[in-house]
Design a protein around this motif. Structure first.
Motif, PDB file in Angstrom:
ATOM      1  N   GLY A  37       0.766  -1.237   0.000  1.00  0.00           N
ATOM      2  CA  GLY A  37       0.000   0.000   0.000  1.00  0.00           C
ATOM      3  C   GLY A  37       0.801   1.293   0.000  1.00  0.00           C
ATOM      4  N   LEU A  38       2.070   1.242  -0.333  1.00  0.00           N
ATOM      5  CA  LEU A  38       2.855   2.472  -0.330  1.00  0.00           C
ATOM      6  C   LEU A  38       2.572   3.296  -1.585  1.00  0.00           C
ATOM      7  CD1 LEU A  38       6.348   1.304   0.963  1.00  0.00           C
ATOM      8  CD2 LEU A  38       4.509   2.404   2.233  1.00  0.00           C
ATOM      9  N   PRO A  39       2.435   4.621  -1.430  1.00  0.00           N
ATOM     10  CA  PRO A  39       2.250   5.471  -2.601  1.00  0.00           C
ATOM     11  C   PRO A  39       3.576   5.769  -3.312  1.00  0.00           C
ATOM     12  CG  PRO A  39       2.172   6.796  -0.605  1.00  0.00           C
ATOM     13  CD  PRO A  39       2.285   5.350  -0.166  1.00  0.00           C
ATOM     14  N   TYR A  40       4.683   5.583  -2.596  1.00  0.00           N
ATOM     15  CA  TYR A  40       6.014   5.807  -3.152  1.00  0.00           C
ATOM     16  C   TYR A  40       7.029   5.050  -2.315  1.00  0.00           C
ATOM     17  CZ  TYR A  40       6.494   9.099   0.725  1.00  0.00           C
ATOM     18  OH  TYR A  40       6.520   9.665   1.975  1.00  0.00           O
ATOM     19  N   VAL A  41       8.219   4.896  -2.872  1.00  0.00           N
ATOM     20  CA  VAL A  41       9.360   4.388  -2.114  1.00  0.00           C
ATOM     21  C   VAL A  41      10.485   5.394  -2.247  1.00  0.00           C
ATOM     22  CG1 VAL A  41       8.811   1.925  -2.239  1.00  0.00           C
ATOM     23  CG2 VAL A  41      10.185   2.974  -4.057  1.00  0.00           C
ATOM     24  N   GLU A  42      11.331   5.431  -1.232  1.00  0.00           N
ATOM     25  CA  GLU A  42      12.503   6.280  -1.260  1.00  0.00           C
ATOM     26  C   GLU A  42      13.753   5.421  -1.216  1.00  0.00           C
ATOM     27  OE1 GLU A  42      10.782  10.426   0.560  1.00  0.00           O
ATOM     28  OE2 GLU A  42      12.022   9.195   1.891  1.00  0.00           O
ATOM     29  N   LEU A  43      14.762   5.866  -1.953  1.00  0.00           N
ATOM     30  CA  LEU A  43      16.062   5.206  -1.988  1.00  0.00           C
ATOM     31  C   LEU A  43      17.115   6.293  -1.845  1.00  0.00           C
ATOM     32  CD1 LEU A  43      14.155   3.825  -4.446  1.00  0.00           C
ATOM     33  CD2 LEU A  43      16.095   2.309  -4.458  1.00  0.00           C
ATOM     34  N   THR A  44      18.206   5.967  -1.197  1.00  0.00           N
ATOM     35  CA  THR A  44      19.311   6.916  -1.093  1.00  0.00           C
ATOM     36  C   THR A  44      20.570   6.289  -1.667  1.00  0.00           C
ATOM     37  OG1 THR A  44      19.935   6.189   1.133  1.00  0.00           O
ATOM     38  CG2 THR A  44      18.345   8.005   0.975  1.00  0.00           C
ATOM     39  N   THR A  45      21.443   7.155  -2.131  1.00  0.00           N
ATOM     40  CA  THR A  45      22.739   6.722  -2.639  1.00  0.00           C
ATOM     41  C   THR A  45      23.730   7.854  -2.430  1.00  0.00           C
ATOM     42  OG1 THR A  45      23.894   5.764  -4.526  1.00  0.00           O
ATOM     43  CG2 THR A  45      22.292   7.495  -5.019  1.00  0.00           C
ATOM     44  N   ASP A  46      24.990   7.492  -2.318  1.00  0.00           N
ATOM     45  CA  ASP A  46      26.019   8.515  -2.258  1.00  0.00           C
ATOM     46  C   ASP A  46      25.980   9.317  -3.555  1.00  0.00           C
ATOM     47  OD1 ASP A  46      26.750   7.502   0.199  1.00  0.00           O
ATOM     48  OD2 ASP A  46      28.661   6.673  -0.489  1.00  0.00           O
ATOM     49  N   ALA A  47      26.187  10.622  -3.461  1.00  0.00           N
ATOM     50  CA  ALA A  47      26.164  11.478  -4.648  1.00  0.00           C
ATOM     51  C   ALA A  47      27.192  11.011  -5.680  1.00  0.00           C
ATOM     52  CB  ALA A  47      26.406  12.929  -4.246  1.00  0.00           C
ATOM     53  N   SER A  48      28.277  10.420  -5.221  1.00  0.00           N
ATOM     54  CA  SER A  48      29.337   9.985  -6.123  1.00  0.00           C
ATOM     55  C   SER A  48      29.046   8.636  -6.797  1.00  0.00           C
ATOM     56  CB  SER A  48      30.659   9.880  -5.362  1.00  0.00           C
ATOM     57  OG  SER A  48      30.548   8.907  -4.332  1.00  0.00           O
ATOM     58  N   ASN A  49      27.982   7.947  -6.398  1.00  0.00           N
ATOM     59  CA  ASN A  49      27.687   6.622  -6.940  1.00  0.00           C
ATOM     60  C   ASN A  49      26.820   6.751  -8.203  1.00  0.00           C
ATOM     61  OD1 ASN A  49      26.957   3.977  -7.477  1.00  0.00           O
ATOM     62  ND2 ASN A  49      26.703   3.440  -5.329  1.00  0.00           N
ATOM     63  N   VAL A  50      27.481   7.034  -9.311  1.00  0.00           N
ATOM     64  CA  VAL A  50      26.788   7.276 -10.575  1.00  0.00           C
ATOM     65  C   VAL A  50      25.997   6.042 -11.012  1.00  0.00           C
ATOM     66  CG1 VAL A  50      27.101   7.868 -13.018  1.00  0.00           C
ATOM     67  CG2 VAL A  50      28.444   9.033 -11.259  1.00  0.00           C
ATOM     68  N   ALA A  51      26.554   4.862 -10.835  1.00  0.00           N
ATOM     69  CA  ALA A  51      25.863   3.638 -11.256  1.00  0.00           C
ATOM     70  C   ALA A  51      24.533   3.480 -10.517  1.00  0.00           C
ATOM     71  CB  ALA A  51      26.749   2.419 -11.038  1.00  0.00           C
ATOM     72  N   SER A  52      24.546   3.700  -9.210  1.00  0.00           N
ATOM     73  CA  SER A  52      23.315   3.560  -8.431  1.00  0.00           C
ATOM     74  C   SER A  52      22.314   4.646  -8.811  1.00  0.00           C
ATOM     75  CB  SER A  52      23.632   3.612  -6.938  1.00  0.00           C
ATOM     76  OG  SER A  52      22.497   3.258  -6.197  1.00  0.00           O
ATOM     77  N   ARG A  53      22.782   5.833  -9.075  1.00  0.00           N
ATOM     78  CA  ARG A  53      21.879   6.904  -9.501  1.00  0.00           C
ATOM     79  C   ARG A  53      21.176   6.502 -10.796  1.00  0.00           C
ATOM     80  NH1 ARG A  53      25.657  12.158  -9.098  1.00  0.00           N
ATOM     81  NH2 ARG A  53      23.940  13.021 -10.293  1.00  0.00           N
ATOM     82  N   ARG A  54      21.911   5.899 -11.719  1.00  0.00           N
ATOM     83  CA  ARG A  54      21.319   5.482 -12.998  1.00  0.00           C
ATOM     84  C   ARG A  54      20.277   4.382 -12.798  1.00  0.00           C
ATOM     85  NH1 ARG A  54      26.923   5.548 -16.277  1.00  0.00           N
ATOM     86  NH2 ARG A  54      26.936   7.767 -16.759  1.00  0.00           N
ATOM     87  N   VAL A  55      20.557   3.459 -11.876  1.00  0.00           N
ATOM     88  CA  VAL A  55      19.602   2.385 -11.581  1.00  0.00           C
ATOM     89  C   VAL A  55      18.281   2.983 -11.106  1.00  0.00           C
ATOM     90  CG1 VAL A  55      19.099   0.527  -9.931  1.00  0.00           C
ATOM     91  CG2 VAL A  55      21.323   0.606 -11.092  1.00  0.00           C
ATOM     92  N   ILE A  56      18.370   3.908 -10.161  1.00  0.00           N
ATOM     93  CA  ILE A  56      17.166   4.519  -9.583  1.00  0.00           C
ATOM     94  C   ILE A  56      16.427   5.349 -10.632  1.00  0.00           C
ATOM     95  CG2 ILE A  56      16.319   6.105  -7.814  1.00  0.00           C
ATOM     96  CD1 ILE A  56      18.866   5.215  -6.142  1.00  0.00           C
ATOM     97  N   GLU A  57      17.164   6.158 -11.368  1.00  0.00           N
ATOM     98  CA  GLU A  57      16.536   7.011 -12.379  1.00  0.00           C
ATOM     99  C   GLU A  57      15.895   6.188 -13.491  1.00  0.00           C
ATOM    100  OE1 GLU A  57      19.830   9.571 -13.354  1.00  0.00           O
ATOM    101  OE2 GLU A  57      19.611  10.704 -11.466  1.00  0.00           O
ATOM    102  N   ALA A  58      16.492   5.057 -13.844  1.00  0.00           N
ATOM    103  CA  ALA A  58      15.910   4.184 -14.872  1.00  0.00           C
ATOM    104  C   ALA A  58      14.575   3.603 -14.437  1.00  0.00           C
ATOM    105  CB  ALA A  58      16.882   3.051 -15.217  1.00  0.00           C
ATOM    106  N   ASN A  59      14.331   3.599 -13.129  1.00  0.00           N
ATOM    107  CA  ASN A  59      13.071   3.091 -12.586  1.00  0.00           C
ATOM    108  C   ASN A  59      12.125   4.207 -12.182  1.00  0.00           C
ATOM    109  OD1 ASN A  59      12.879  -0.007 -12.223  1.00  0.00           O
ATOM    110  ND2 ASN A  59      15.036   0.489 -11.858  1.00  0.00           N
ATOM    111  N   GLY A  60      12.346   5.401 -12.703  1.00  0.00           N
ATOM    112  CA  GLY A  60      11.445   6.522 -12.456  1.00  0.00           C
ATOM    113  C   GLY A  60      11.780   7.340 -11.228  1.00  0.00           C
ATOM    114  N   GLY A  61      12.931   7.114 -10.632  1.00  0.00           N
ATOM    115  CA  GLY A  61      13.318   7.870  -9.443  1.00  0.00           C
ATOM    116  C   GLY A  61      13.543   9.333  -9.749  1.00  0.00           C
ATOM    117  N   ARG A  62      12.986  10.169  -8.893  1.00  0.00           N
ATOM    118  CA  ARG A  62      13.141  11.622  -9.005  1.00  0.00           C
ATOM    119  C   ARG A  62      13.869  12.116  -7.764  1.00  0.00           C
ATOM    120  NH1 ARG A  62      12.408  10.667 -13.566  1.00  0.00           N
ATOM    121  NH2 ARG A  62      10.472  10.863 -14.687  1.00  0.00           N
TER     122      ARG A  62
END
Length: 184
Positions: free
Chosen positions: A135-160
Motif C-alpha cells: 500500500g505504499l504510494p512511493y518508495v525512497e532510496l538513497t545513494t552517495d552522490a558519487s555513486n553514478v551507477a546507483s543513480r542510474r539504476v534509480i533514475e531508470a526506474n522513475g526515481g526523481r
C-alpha cells in the motif's frame, strides 16, 4: 536475471559470494562473516528471516554497532543461474514514512563479478510490486552522490531526486541523494 526467494537450492551460491568477500551491506564489510556465521548456526532460520513481513526477526545492527528495532521487510536474491546479488525492501505499516535510522525503503547490492549487466536495474523494477502490495504510494532510496551507477539504476526506474543531504556519521557522512519513485 530474475529474483528468487531465499531458499535452500540458492543458499550455496549466496554463501560462496560471502566467502569470496562480497558483503550484502556496503557500509559493513564484516556483515559477510556475520551472515556466514548465521548460516552455519542455523541455515533454516537464516532463510526464514529473509522474509520477515511481521518484523519478528532480531534487531538490526547499524554501522556504528548500535541496534535498532527491525522493520517489516523482505530480501530477494538476484539469480541468473548463479547468485548475483540481493535486494531488500522494508516499510512501516500504515505510512510511507521511515524512522530516522532507515534511510530508504529499498537497498541492493550486486556481486562485483556481475556488475554492469543491468541486474540492479531489473531487480529494482521487479521488487516495486511488493511495495505496491503493502500500500505504499512511493518508495525512497538513497545513494552517495558519487555513486553514478546507483543513480542510474534509480533514475531508470522513475526515481526523481527530492533531496541532497549528508548521511549521519554512522552511515559514513557522505554527501547523498534521496530519490522517490511514485507507485500510484
Amino acid at each position: 536475471m530474475h529474483l528468487v526467494w531465499p531458499a535452500p537450492p540458492y543458499l550455496p551460491g549466496y554463501g560462496n559470494a560471502l566467502a569470496r568477500g562480497w558483503s550484502p551491506d556496503n557500509l559493513r564489510p564484516e556483515a559477510a562473516g556475520e551472515e556466514l556465521e548465521r548460516i552455519t548456526e542455523n541455515a533454516d532460520r537464516f532463510l526464514a528471516e529473509q522474509v520477515d513481513r511481521d518484523a519478528k526477526g532480531p534487531p538490526v545492527t547499524l554501522p556504528d554497532g548500535t541496534t535498532v528495532p527491525r522493520l517489516p521487510g523482505i530480501h530477494m536474491w538476484m539469480w541468473d543461474g548463479e547468485f548475483c546479488g540481493t535486494i531488500g525492501f522494508c516499510w512501516q505499516p500504515g505510512t510511507p514514512e521511515l524512522p530516522p535510522y532507515c534511510l530508504g525503503h529499498i537497498g541492493y547490492a550486486v556481486v562485483p563479478w556481475k556488475r554492469g549487466l543491468g541486474y540492479a536495474t531489473q531487480a529494482l523494477a521487479d521488487i516495486l510490486p511488493e511495495a505496491i502490495e503493502v500500500g505504499l504510494p512511493y518508495v525512497e532510496l538513497t545513494t552517495d552522490a558519487s555513486n553514478v551507477a546507483s543513480r542510474r539504476v534509480i533514475e531508470a526506474n522513475g526515481g526523481r531526486l527530492v533531496e541532497r543531504f549528508n548521511k549521519p556519521a554512522h552511515y559514513g557522512g557522505a554527501e547523498s541523494l534521496r530519490y522517490r519513485i511514485a507507485l500510484v
